[in-house]
Design a protein around this motif. Structure first.
Motif, PDB file in Angstrom:
ATOM      1  N   CYS A 101      37.526  46.368  36.962  1.00 21.60           N
ATOM      2  CA  CYS A 101      38.017  45.013  37.230  1.00 21.60           C
ATOM      3  C   CYS A 101      38.866  44.499  36.068  1.00 21.60           C
ATOM      4  CB  CYS A 101      36.852  44.065  37.470  1.00 21.60           C
ATOM      5  SG  CYS A 101      36.008  44.274  39.058  1.00 21.60           S
ATOM      6  N   ASP A 102      38.383  44.684  34.856  1.00 21.80           N
ATOM      7  CA  ASP A 102      39.122  44.197  33.693  1.00 21.80           C
ATOM      8  C   ASP A 102      40.463  44.905  33.557  1.00 21.80           C
ATOM      9  OD1 ASP A 102      38.987  42.717  30.888  1.00 21.80           O
ATOM     10  OD2 ASP A 102      39.576  44.783  30.471  1.00 21.80           O
ATOM     11  N   GLY A 103      40.478  46.219  33.784  1.00 23.88           N
ATOM     12  CA  GLY A 103      41.727  46.962  33.655  1.00 23.88           C
ATOM     13  C   GLY A 103      42.776  46.509  34.657  1.00 23.88           C
ATOM     14  N   VAL A 104      42.370  46.351  35.918  1.00 25.65           N
ATOM     15  CA  VAL A 104      43.308  45.901  36.943  1.00 25.65           C
ATOM     16  C   VAL A 104      43.731  44.457  36.677  1.00 25.65           C
ATOM     17  CG1 VAL A 104      43.583  45.414  39.403  1.00 25.65           C
ATOM     18  CG2 VAL A 104      42.423  47.508  38.669  1.00 25.65           C
ATOM     19  N   ALA A 105      42.788  43.613  36.243  1.00 28.15           N
ATOM     20  CA  ALA A 105      43.111  42.209  35.963  1.00 28.15           C
ATOM     21  C   ALA A 105      44.190  42.109  34.886  1.00 28.15           C
ATOM     22  CB  ALA A 105      41.853  41.463  35.524  1.00 28.15           C
ATOM     23  N   ARG A 106      44.058  42.879  33.837  1.00 27.39           N
ATOM     24  CA  ARG A 106      45.039  42.813  32.755  1.00 27.39           C
ATOM     25  C   ARG A 106      46.410  43.317  33.219  1.00 27.39           C
ATOM     26  NH1 ARG A 106      42.700  41.731  27.802  1.00 27.39           N
ATOM     27  NH2 ARG A 106      40.432  41.550  27.945  1.00 27.39           N
ATOM     28  N   HIS A 107      46.404  44.341  34.057  1.00 30.13           N
ATOM     29  CA  HIS A 107      47.668  44.831  34.616  1.00 30.13           C
ATOM     30  C   HIS A 107      48.337  43.734  35.443  1.00 30.13           C
ATOM     31  CE1 HIS A 107      50.401  47.716  36.672  1.00 30.13           C
ATOM     32  NE2 HIS A 107      50.196  46.921  37.705  1.00 30.13           N
ATOM     33  N   THR A 108      47.561  43.076  36.297  1.00 31.37           N
ATOM     34  CA  THR A 108      48.112  42.071  37.202  1.00 31.37           C
ATOM     35  C   THR A 108      48.593  40.844  36.446  1.00 31.37           C
ATOM     36  OG1 THR A 108      46.638  42.815  38.983  1.00 31.37           O
ATOM     37  CG2 THR A 108      47.607  40.625  39.211  1.00 31.37           C
ATOM     38  N   VAL A 109      47.772  40.325  35.529  1.00 32.84           N
ATOM     39  CA  VAL A 109      48.155  39.123  34.792  1.00 32.84           C
ATOM     40  C   VAL A 109      49.346  39.418  33.881  1.00 32.84           C
ATOM     41  CG1 VAL A 109      47.378  37.373  33.154  1.00 32.84           C
ATOM     42  CG2 VAL A 109      45.831  38.160  34.948  1.00 32.84           C
ATOM     43  N   SER A 110      49.401  40.610  33.310  1.00 29.45           N
ATOM     44  CA  SER A 110      50.561  40.979  32.483  1.00 29.45           C
ATOM     45  C   SER A 110      51.839  40.934  33.308  1.00 29.45           C
ATOM     46  CB  SER A 110      50.373  42.386  31.899  1.00 29.45           C
ATOM     47  OG  SER A 110      49.316  42.410  30.967  1.00 29.45           O
ATOM     48  N   LYS A 111      51.749  41.360  34.549  1.00 31.63           N
ATOM     49  CA  LYS A 111      52.918  41.340  35.429  1.00 31.63           C
ATOM     50  C   LYS A 111      53.361  39.913  35.692  1.00 31.63           C
ATOM     51  CE  LYS A 111      54.580  43.281  39.789  1.00 31.63           C
ATOM     52  NZ  LYS A 111      54.236  44.157  40.949  1.00 31.63           N
ATOM     53  N   ILE A 112      52.405  39.004  35.912  1.00 29.43           N
ATOM     54  CA  ILE A 112      52.738  37.598  36.138  1.00 29.43           C
ATOM     55  C   ILE A 112      53.391  36.998  34.898  1.00 29.43           C
ATOM     56  CG2 ILE A 112      51.728  35.298  36.470  1.00 29.43           C
ATOM     57  CD1 ILE A 112      49.742  36.504  38.370  1.00 29.43           C
ATOM     58  N   LEU A 113      52.826  37.276  33.727  1.00 22.81           N
ATOM     59  CA  LEU A 113      53.379  36.732  32.490  1.00 22.81           C
ATOM     60  C   LEU A 113      54.791  37.258  32.235  1.00 22.81           C
ATOM     61  CD1 LEU A 113      50.328  36.828  30.044  1.00 22.81           C
ATOM     62  CD2 LEU A 113      51.340  34.834  31.152  1.00 22.81           C
ATOM     63  N   GLU A 114      55.003  38.530  32.523  1.00 23.46           N
ATOM     64  CA  GLU A 114      56.328  39.112  32.324  1.00 23.46           C
ATOM     65  C   GLU A 114      57.357  38.420  33.210  1.00 23.46           C
ATOM     66  OE1 GLU A 114      58.623  43.417  32.879  1.00 23.46           O
ATOM     67  OE2 GLU A 114      56.436  43.292  33.038  1.00 23.46           O
ATOM     68  N   GLN A 115      57.021  38.228  34.478  1.00 28.02           N
ATOM     69  CA  GLN A 115      57.937  37.554  35.395  1.00 28.02           C
ATOM     70  C   GLN A 115      58.145  36.097  34.999  1.00 28.02           C
ATOM     71  OE1 GLN A 115      55.946  38.146  39.138  1.00 28.02           O
ATOM     72  NE2 GLN A 115      56.710  40.244  39.393  1.00 28.02           N
ATOM     73  N   SER A 116      57.075  35.445  34.570  1.00 26.71           N
ATOM     74  CA  SER A 116      57.152  34.027  34.221  1.00 26.71           C
ATOM     75  C   SER A 116      57.967  33.811  32.956  1.00 26.71           C
ATOM     76  CB  SER A 116      55.736  33.461  34.042  1.00 26.71           C
ATOM     77  OG  SER A 116      54.977  33.610  35.224  1.00 26.71           O
TER      78      SER A 116
END
Length: 400
Positions: A216-231
């Protein structure tokens, strides 16, 4: 009061402040609060505070953030908390299914989630939720982990749309059991739960918890990193030139990226996630297939350690999380005629991958030796608000 509600964007400055106060409860408006990029803030995934955790000692624990506990679905609020999770405190795990339609008692399409039940003497402990010295009860006896399609709060989930991995991000959310049950009960979704049995008894259940948290933590960090990059890209494109030369403002984004960067010690050769398109997908990476995948990884780890008691490996379902096929992407946009034209390839896939239908999973888990058996039958429980909940009856728990 107007029926339409304006969205409220939580800025990157507010996110940074949240990082600096991450153990304090955070109250959000479920239907209106969004992260930069438009994703529902209430759906932010579980993250582990690795520096504050201890996974090596006999009394190991992890500190988790973004635990959904204490909100109120009636007034549309979500409360995210922090908690201390004992790694060896699990006494039972249930694979829980919720019908999403009215076809039959248990539905044709179901949501699947894992419920971890902790021993009475080893509960999950809420942090900064009132001290026990004043009589506060900070204990939680169960956690529910739910893999969900992360989207805007005003965008409903659609099975067909979810065939395209570009439609939704993947968010592993965590709830206290009572919070999740209330949300589901108000949506008239009963819980149909199957008690799991893993090799090596309670140590096997502890291994499942550890695997689940790391995944869960690994996927969460991947997903949130993607949001931050786009933002950040959007912020740079819209910010005035003077702001772009403000080193402090740019440093805020770097700090946020550092916070959600993958933890170096969580790599595992048995966790074989796709490098690309790690997003929600109705057949490949759905709520149920991700939960099943978690079980499989934990069992692989137990087998590697020599624990195979009660296991029948010939019947294990091993979902492939990464093989996106063109017909899947096309299906997200096609009409009824297009669905019929693709029916043969759809049926071939479903025959080869029965786990794509969540209702097929319990029987296969039983054949694999991964369900608890009572009196010759799988240990199955039915929880409902108007009958018996996982926490007793309403009459027992309400003030008379």
């Amino acid at each position: 009061m107007s029926s339409s509600k304006a969205l409220r964007i939580i800025s990157h400055e507010q996110l940074l402040t949240r990082v600096n106060h991450k153990e304090e409860p955070l109250r959000l408006r479920t239907a209106t609060d969004v992260l930069p990029g438009g994703y529902a803030a209430a759906m932010i995934p579980l993250m582990i505070d690795w520096q504050a955790s201890d996974m090596s000692s006999d009394n190991g624990f992890v500190i988790i953030h973004n635990l959904n506990h204490g909100g109120n679905p009636v007034d549309g609020t979500t409360v995210l908390c922090s908690a201390k999770v004992p790694l060896d405190g699990v006494e039972a795990v249930e694979f829980t299914f919720l019908p999403l339609d009215k076809i039959g008692k248990q539905g044709l399409i179901q949501h699947g989630q894992l419920r971890f039940i902790f021993a009475e003497d080893s509960p999950v402990l809420l942090l900064n939720y009132g001290d026990e010295s004043m009589g506060s009860d900070c204990n939680i006896q169960d956690l529910v982990f739910s893999w969900e399609a992360w989207r805007a709060p005003d965008a409903g989930y659609d099975v067909k749309t979810g065939m395209n991995p570009a439609a939704y991000l993947l968010s592993p959310r965590v709830f206290s059991g009572p919070t999740r049950f209330l949300d589901d009960a108000l949506g008239k979704r009963d819980w149909f739960s199957y008690r799991l049995r893993l090799p090596d008894g309670r140590r096997g259940l502890a291994e499942l918890l550890r695997t689940n948290l790391a995944l869960c933590d690994g996927v969460a960090r991947h997903t949130v990193s993607k949001i931050l990059e786009q933002s950040e890209e959007q912020w740079v494109s819209q910010a005035p030139a003077g702001v772009l030369h403000n080193e402090e403002a740019l440093a805020d984004w770097q700090t946020l990226r550092n916070v959600v960067a993958p933890h170096p010690d969580t790599g595992d050769s048995l966790i074989n996630l796709p490098d690309e398109n790690l997003a929600y997908q109705t057949l490949l990476r759905s709520c149920a297939t991700m939960a099943l995948y978690t079980i499989n990884v934990a069992v692989d780890r137990l087998v590697a350690s020599g624990h195979t008691d009660g296991l029948n490996p010939d019947y294990r379902m091993l979902p492939d999380l990464g093989q996106q096929e063109q017909w899947m992407t096309d299906l997200a946009e096609t009409d009824l005629k297009g669905i019929f034209l693709r029916a043969p390839v759809i049926m071939r896939y479903l025959r080869a991958n029965p786990q794509a239908f969540p209702k097929n999973i319990p029987h296969q888990l039983e054949k694999a030796g991964l369900l608890a058996i009572v009196h010759g039958k799988p240990h199955k429980l039915h929880y409902q608000l108007e009958g018996t909940t996982p926490y007793g009856t309403l009459q027992e728990n309400l003030i008379k």
